[in-house]
Design a protein around this motif. Sequence first.
Motif, PDB file in Angstrom:
ATOM      1  N   ALA A 165      12.198 -22.965   0.518  1.00 16.21           N
ATOM      2  CA  ALA A 165      11.472 -22.394  -0.622  1.00 16.21           C
ATOM      3  C   ALA A 165      10.605 -23.459  -1.278  1.00 16.21           C
ATOM      4  O   ALA A 165       9.467 -23.193  -1.696  1.00 16.21           O
ATOM      5  CB  ALA A 165      12.467 -21.813  -1.631  1.00 16.21           C
ATOM      6  N   GLY A 166      11.131 -24.684  -1.374  1.00 12.57           N
ATOM      7  CA  GLY A 166      10.372 -25.782  -1.968  1.00 12.57           C
ATOM      8  C   GLY A 166       9.153 -26.133  -1.143  1.00 12.57           C
ATOM      9  O   GLY A 166       8.075 -26.404  -1.688  1.00 12.57           O
ATOM     10  N   GLU A 167       9.290 -26.135   0.180  1.00 14.04           N
ATOM     11  CA  GLU A 167       8.158 -26.423   1.069  1.00 14.04           C
ATOM     12  C   GLU A 167       7.076 -25.358   0.923  1.00 14.04           C
ATOM     13  O   GLU A 167       5.873 -25.673   0.912  1.00 14.04           O
ATOM     14  CB  GLU A 167       8.643 -26.506   2.510  1.00 14.04           C
ATOM     15  CG  GLU A 167       9.491 -27.738   2.792  1.00 14.04           C
ATOM     16  CD  GLU A 167      10.124 -27.730   4.176  1.00 14.04           C
ATOM     17  OE1 GLU A 167      10.547 -28.788   4.642  1.00 14.04           O
ATOM     18  OE2 GLU A 167      10.214 -26.631   4.772  1.00 14.04           O
ATOM     19  N   SER A 168       7.507 -24.126   0.809  1.00 13.09           N
ATOM     20  CA  SER A 168       6.546 -23.033   0.621  1.00 13.09           C
ATOM     21  C   SER A 168       5.805 -23.177  -0.712  1.00 13.09           C
ATOM     22  O   SER A 168       4.586 -22.971  -0.787  1.00 13.09           O
ATOM     23  CB  SER A 168       7.280 -21.692   0.675  1.00 13.09           C
ATOM     24  OG  SER A 168       6.397 -20.622   0.424  1.00 13.09           O
ATOM     25  N   LEU A 169       6.545 -23.547  -1.749  1.00  9.42           N
ATOM     26  CA  LEU A 169       5.927 -23.724  -3.063  1.00  9.42           C
ATOM     27  C   LEU A 169       4.953 -24.908  -3.054  1.00  9.42           C
ATOM     28  O   LEU A 169       3.874 -24.836  -3.651  1.00  9.42           O
ATOM     29  CB  LEU A 169       7.012 -23.943  -4.124  1.00  9.42           C
ATOM     30  CG  LEU A 169       6.527 -24.092  -5.574  1.00  9.42           C
ATOM     31  CD1 LEU A 169       5.694 -22.886  -5.993  1.00  9.42           C
ATOM     32  CD2 LEU A 169       7.723 -24.265  -6.513  1.00  9.42           C
ATOM     33  N   LEU A 170       5.314 -25.980  -2.364  1.00 17.08           N
ATOM     34  CA  LEU A 170       4.420 -27.141  -2.256  1.00 17.08           C
ATOM     35  C   LEU A 170       3.103 -26.751  -1.584  1.00 17.08           C
ATOM     36  O   LEU A 170       2.031 -27.230  -1.986  1.00 17.08           O
ATOM     37  CB  LEU A 170       5.095 -28.261  -1.467  1.00 17.08           C
ATOM     38  CG  LEU A 170       6.054 -29.171  -2.234  1.00 17.08           C
ATOM     39  CD1 LEU A 170       6.724 -30.158  -1.282  1.00 17.08           C
ATOM     40  CD2 LEU A 170       5.335 -29.924  -3.343  1.00 17.08           C
ATOM     41  N   ALA A 171       3.189 -25.902  -0.574  1.00 17.81           N
ATOM     42  CA  ALA A 171       1.977 -25.448   0.122  1.00 17.81           C
ATOM     43  C   ALA A 171       1.081 -24.652  -0.836  1.00 17.81           C
ATOM     44  O   ALA A 171      -0.148 -24.802  -0.829  1.00 17.81           O
ATOM     45  CB  ALA A 171       2.355 -24.602   1.330  1.00 17.81           C
ATOM     46  N   LYS A 172       1.699 -23.829  -1.674  1.00 19.49           N
ATOM     47  CA  LYS A 172       0.933 -23.054  -2.659  1.00 19.49           C
ATOM     48  C   LYS A 172       0.277 -23.973  -3.683  1.00 19.49           C
ATOM     49  O   LYS A 172      -0.874 -23.774  -4.085  1.00 19.49           O
ATOM     50  CB  LYS A 172       1.857 -22.062  -3.380  1.00 19.49           C
ATOM     51  CG  LYS A 172       2.369 -20.934  -2.515  1.00 19.49           C
ATOM     52  CD  LYS A 172       3.284 -20.026  -3.318  1.00 19.49           C
ATOM     53  CE  LYS A 172       3.863 -18.906  -2.467  1.00 19.49           C
ATOM     54  NZ  LYS A 172       4.784 -18.046  -3.253  1.00 19.49           N
ATOM     55  N   ILE A 173       1.025 -24.980  -4.122  1.00 17.48           N
ATOM     56  CA  ILE A 173       0.496 -25.935  -5.103  1.00 17.48           C
ATOM     57  C   ILE A 173      -0.695 -26.682  -4.514  1.00 17.48           C
ATOM     58  O   ILE A 173      -1.732 -26.851  -5.174  1.00 17.48           O
ATOM     59  CB  ILE A 173       1.592 -26.931  -5.528  1.00 17.48           C
ATOM     60  CG1 ILE A 173       2.699 -26.201  -6.299  1.00 17.48           C
ATOM     61  CG2 ILE A 173       1.004 -28.048  -6.394  1.00 17.48           C
ATOM     62  CD1 ILE A 173       3.944 -27.045  -6.541  1.00 17.48           C
TER      63      ILE A 173
END
Length: 370
Positions: free
Chosen positions: A128-136
């Motif tokens: 989930a954190g990796e996905s959020l980093l990609a969005k950021i």
Amino acid sequence: MLWEETIKMKQVKNKVSVVLVMIMSIFVLAACNNGSGEATTSKNDQYDTAMREGQLAISNKDYTEAEKSFEKALSYKEKDTKATTFLDQTKNYVKAESDFKAEKLDQAKTEATNVVNEKKGSKDLIKAGESLLAKIEATTNKEVYQALYDTSKKQFDAGKLDDAAGTIDELLAKDLTAANFKSLKQEAEALKVKINQAQAALVKEQQQQQVTTSSKYKTERNSELAATEFKKATGKDIKQATDDEIAAWLAQKSDSEKATTGTIDSSSSSDSSAASSDSSAATNPDSEKIKIITAVSGLTGYSYTDNQYYVTKENADLFQVEIRHAHTVDGTEISNMVGMFQYTPSTGGLEKMDPITGEYGPFKKDNTGV
């Protein structure tokens, strides 16, 4: 005899009492030990249950419930490392999501990075954190890219065609293949066509005015710095001047600089020779200006072999550097403005001019690639 029998009976009774006391003690101890074991087993079971519930809540993206479960687990095992790690990782992710929604991108990136780096925590949270980093990252890039487009549009509207072309080229050199950049890419490509058409029309107009297109001094003719210097020295438009007039000005400029500085200064044309083959005014470029070109090229990332550099020495510790990129549109050569800079050798400081306001500010190279 009677007295002896009485004594024996008392001794037997005492022995029986001692045995009974010992038996009762054994039962009491056993009962106590059994109760303690059951209590310990119960706490361990409750801890395990709470941890399972917390991880299940994470997989269901119910992070509020996950936090409650891990806190509950800690109530059964105070200061437990695993429960603490899972709880902190969950809190970091919740905070990262909150900051991202609030457009606090720097904070969100830091928190999401902490989630991903916690290798002893939840694997689901790491994903989930990796996905959020990609969005950021995508959001950050989109802001940078949109700013480049807006700047190019303002430059175009202000008639700064070369600046606008340089900025839009910088944007289109970025990776705009992601779906969320599709609209911006289309707008940027459309704006580039408008800019190039306007540039070509302007050049053709100048050609009709008999501007020398086969000049040895194309870099000087395209340079705003050179145009200003030439106008001040001769009162003429450098675009309308002959090669002989430009050569004479450059020679006079070189002699003047030699007289005042005592160093070899082969004029701005020699800078062009170092950075571009368009000009042949000098065959021995000033080593000082070559150092300036090399330094600015390193700071900006714009190669002096692919771009035109024009350098003017303002004083012993301040240089103006104009960078342009030449290309051809419909058979017409166009020189896009990459940027106007001021460089201070003693500090290594570099400032870039805002072509709209004319003001210089610290140059910041973005990290999305040129």
